[in-house]
Scaffold this active site. Structure first.
Site, PDB file in Angstrom:
ATOM      1  N   LYS A 116      11.090  25.204  20.428  1.00 25.68           N
ATOM      2  CA  LYS A 116      12.341  24.522  20.100  1.00 25.68           C
ATOM      3  C   LYS A 116      12.147  23.404  19.079  1.00 25.68           C
ATOM      4  O   LYS A 116      13.047  23.086  18.315  1.00 25.68           O
ATOM      5  CB  LYS A 116      12.996  23.973  21.375  1.00 25.68           C
ATOM      6  CG  LYS A 116      13.238  25.032  22.459  1.00 25.68           C
ATOM      7  CD  LYS A 116      14.160  26.137  21.995  1.00 25.68           C
ATOM      8  CE  LYS A 116      14.444  27.161  23.071  1.00 25.68           C
ATOM      9  NZ  LYS A 116      13.400  28.146  23.318  1.00 25.68           N
ATOM     10  N   GLU A 200      16.916  14.950  22.168  1.00 26.30           N
ATOM     11  CA  GLU A 200      17.920  14.957  21.116  1.00 26.30           C
ATOM     12  C   GLU A 200      19.216  14.348  21.637  1.00 26.30           C
ATOM     13  O   GLU A 200      19.422  14.212  22.848  1.00 26.30           O
ATOM     14  CB  GLU A 200      18.177  16.386  20.618  1.00 26.30           C
ATOM     15  CG  GLU A 200      18.803  17.303  21.642  1.00 26.30           C
ATOM     16  CD  GLU A 200      18.892  18.747  21.172  1.00 26.30           C
ATOM     17  OE1 GLU A 200      18.196  19.087  20.201  1.00 26.30           O
ATOM     18  OE2 GLU A 200      19.642  19.510  21.774  1.00 26.30           O
ATOM     19  N   GLU A 288      19.532  26.063  19.547  1.00 23.56           N
ATOM     20  CA  GLU A 288      18.268  26.791  19.645  1.00 23.56           C
ATOM     21  C   GLU A 288      18.534  28.258  19.351  1.00 23.56           C
ATOM     22  O   GLU A 288      19.686  28.690  19.295  1.00 23.56           O
ATOM     23  CB  GLU A 288      17.653  26.644  21.042  1.00 23.56           C
ATOM     24  CG  GLU A 288      18.514  27.201  22.169  1.00 23.56           C
ATOM     25  CD  GLU A 288      17.948  26.893  23.542  1.00 23.56           C
ATOM     26  OE1 GLU A 288      17.181  25.915  23.662  1.00 23.56           O
ATOM     27  OE2 GLU A 288      18.273  27.625  24.486  1.00 23.56           O
TER      28      GLU A 288
END
Length: 675
Positions: A116, A200, A288
């Site tokens: 990722k 994130e 993703e």
């Protein structure tokens, strides 16, 4: 084309791949663990190979055993399904090195997108919109807190090798970031063997919308529209649909083109999914890429008419795509409900055991288009009646998919299909699915990924199930009782003057909490149809229900319905549109006498810590004589690949430990006793 393929998976997806292969005339090999020796995928395949003990790390996750099974059986290709080794770069590379085709993307594409952190950087280079965040592995919880502060709360803490909601936490403050980092890292290490974690920004009120792509070995890549996957509980998808009721044609095209650009950047071959988080202004960011087949792929198959598993096999065999972007259609509306082995009324705790009854509404496993048997209803499953739901794997029993002419038609079909889905022996989340489908905001398409947390903040209970007419279930109970009386009256050899008589006046006692039962006055009159009156409200019932059957269908006041009715001792259990009642139908005099019966309260278990689910006692964190405070961690139970932490409900002192670490626990088995 391949002559024989091996499916390196289990359950529903293994059965799905086997059926696609058989349709193409390809022989199949199943692999299985000791826990799955009697599983449906083993029965459906042409051959089957035992991998090892039940835990996946000793069976389905052992690449050497799967490659050896390929060689032993002469399988030319491997389909990994989803989960397990499906996104494992080393496995894909080793399979190719052994001269076996991998039915999925090349190992370098998995490496680029499966990681990722690397995928975020690559997406940025391919000019795909990305979310602000820290895209390098984080080493300590203190560093995680510092980074989270810089990005600004809330943040998402994610495992680099994660997927399917595993290894993911949302933190709104320093404490949650610190604890979430440690839990996320442990879960990632146990699930994927890779404990790298990144952080994130968490987009508030987001939609989770994903684009299905398909690429071949000749450089062709197309996108197959989008899937709306925003109805999630704890980051696990619950209901998926295609198309999305939210995005515009312009947004759909922009997301699709970015997904194709990303796929081309990594030379992607096979089916894959690019996931986006979409804001309420239709701004979208790359989340993703899943380099495998998705659980929810059937909704895409329904609206496009394509068989994605067949396409994956053809691409792996070297065939070019037989269609271009302009040929991809969007026909009607499809919805999928994940039917899971969990108890929604006990905070969705896993439910394992034997499937005493398993009767899907329509068993139509191959069809994905309306007009076939089943009227646009499809069931994908890896279980059958009498089978076992083991504690070692995920909780999904089946996927229920419907295809309608529009969204409202699909919702109505799904509600009826859920009404007709009979599962007994274990608990399922069907009542929760029914409640979601009836929610006005869901029907209006007005929701985001926080929908379930917002509307069910304290979990799910019976009062959360909306029903337009609860008295309809009372009428069904009275009608079913009439059927029992008719059978009793028809028995031959009854003594004169002692035969069973059937009256018209009844009282339906609806079981309530702590003995607070409701008494409803009902009349039942046969008049061509069965005329049932519940305290002035009339129901004309035409019912197709046999004693011993559970599923009941028919018409009420001319409107078709499907419900479930079964006898539990002197009680009748009636279910419709998610609402379940237990009712006893008596003569008015018997009902008066029943009011005099004392209420037997359940035993007091407040001094015990009970196991809320079947599972493995992975850790015990307290000792006899130890004082504990409310909220303190007491024990950890592992079940269905999830770690469940039990905490103290109030302050107290541990009196005795009644279970040992490593022990397999049953539901409600005592673990600790408090003074």
């Amino acid at each position: 084309m391949f002559k024989k393929i091996l499916i390196a998976n289990r359950g529903e997806i293994a059965c799905r791949v086997i059926k696609a292969a058989k349709k193409m005339g390809i022989a199949t090999v199943a692999v299985y663990s000791e826990a799955d020796k009697d599983a449906l995928h083993v029965e459906l395949a042409d051959e089957a190979v035992l991998l090892g003990p039940a835990p996946s790390r000793e069976s389905y996750l052992v690449a050497d055993k799967i490659i050896a099974a390929c060689k032993r059986t002469g399988a030319e290709a491997v389909h990994p399904g989803y989960g397990f080794l499906s996104e494992n770069e080393d496995f894909a590379r080793r399979v190719e090195e052994e001269g076996i085709a991998f039915i999925g993307p090349k190992h370098y594409s998995i490496a680029a997108m499966g990681d990722k952190i690397a995928s975020k950087k690559l997406a940025k280079e391919a000019q795909v919109n990305t979310i602000p965040g820290w895209n390098d592995a984080i080493e300590t919880p203190e560093q995680a807190v510092s980074i989270a502060k810089d990005i600004g709360y809330p943040v998402m803490i994610k495992a680099s090798a994660g997927g399917g909601g595993k290894g993911l936490r949302v933190a709104f403050n320093d404490k949650e970031a610190f604890e979430g980092f440690s839990s996320c890292r442990n879960e990632a290490r146990n699930s994927f063997g890779d404990d790298r974690v990144f952080i994130e920004k968490f987009v508030e009120e987001p939609r989770h919308i994903e684009i299905q792509i398909l690429g071949d070995a000749h450089g062709n890549v197309v996108y197959l529209n989008e899937r709306e996957c925003s109805i999630q509980r704890r980051h696990q998808k619950v209901i998926e649909e295609a198309p999305s009721p939210f995005i515009s044609d312009e947004t759909r095209r922009a997301m699709g083109e970015q997904a194709v650009a990303l796929a081309k950047a990594v030379k992607y071959q096979s089916a894959g999914t690019v996931e986006f988080v979409v804001g309420k202004d239709q701004s979208f960011y790359f989340l993703e890429m899943n380099t495998r087949l998705q659980v929810e792929h059937p909704v895409t198959e329904c609206i496009t008419g394509l068989d994605l598993v067949e396409q994956m096999i053809r691409v792996a065999a070297g065939e070019p795509l037989a269609f271009g972007q302009a040929d991809v259609k969007r026909d009607g509306w499809a919805i999928e409900c994940r039917i899971n082995a969990e108890d929604p009324f006990r905070n969705f705790l896993p439910s394992t055991g034997r499937l005493v009854r398993f009767q899907p509404p329509w068993q139509n496993l191959e069809a994905s288009q309306p007009g076939v048997a089943g009227g646009g209803v499809r069931v994908d499953t890896g279980v059958q009646e009498g089978g076992e739901i083991p504690m070692f794997y995920d909780s999904m029993i089946a996927k229920l998919i419907v295809h309608g002419k529009d969204r409202l038609d699909a919702i109505q079909k799904m509600r009826e299909a859920l009404n007709g889905f009979v599962i007994r022996g274990i608990s399922s989340n069907i009542p929760f699915q029914s409640a979601l489908l009836a929610h006005p905001q869901f029907v209006a398409g007005d929701f985001n990924t926080g929908f379930i947390a917002e509307h069910y903040p304290k979990g799910f209970n019976a009062s959360d199930v909306p029903h337009e007419d609860p008295d309809f279930l009372v009428a069904l109970a009275a009608a079913a009782n009439r059927r029992f009386l008719e059978r009793s009256a028809g028995i031959s050899g009854q003594l004169k003057g002692m035969s069973v008589g059937i009256g018209e006046e009844f009282t339906v006692i609806v079981k309530g909490p702590q003995g607070q039962n409701q008494h409803r006055s009902v009349t039942v009159k046969p008049n061509g149809v069965l005329a049932v009156t519940v305290e002035g409200k009339r129901y004309e019932l035409e019912k197709d229900w046999r004693i011993g059957s559970i599923r009941a269908s028919g018409a009420c006041n001319g409107t078709p319905f499907t419900a479930q009715i079964e006898r539990k001792g002197v009680w009748l259990r009636v279910a419709h549109n998610g609402l379940v009642i237990e009712a006893m139908v008596l003569s008015p005099r018997s009902a008066e006498l029943a009011k005099l019966m004392p209420y037997k309260a359940p035993p007091d278990t407040s001094k015990f810590l009970l196991s809320p689910m079947p599972g493995l006692l992975a850790d015990l964190l307290v000792q006899p004589g130890q004082p504990v405070q409310a909220g303190e961690r007491l024990a950890v139970i592992e079940a269905m690949k999830m770690e469940n932490i039990l905490v103290a409900a109030q302050d107290g002192v541990v009196d005795a430990v009644m279970a040992s670490k490593g022990e397999s626990l049953a539901v409600d088995q005592p673990i600790l006793r408090f003074k």
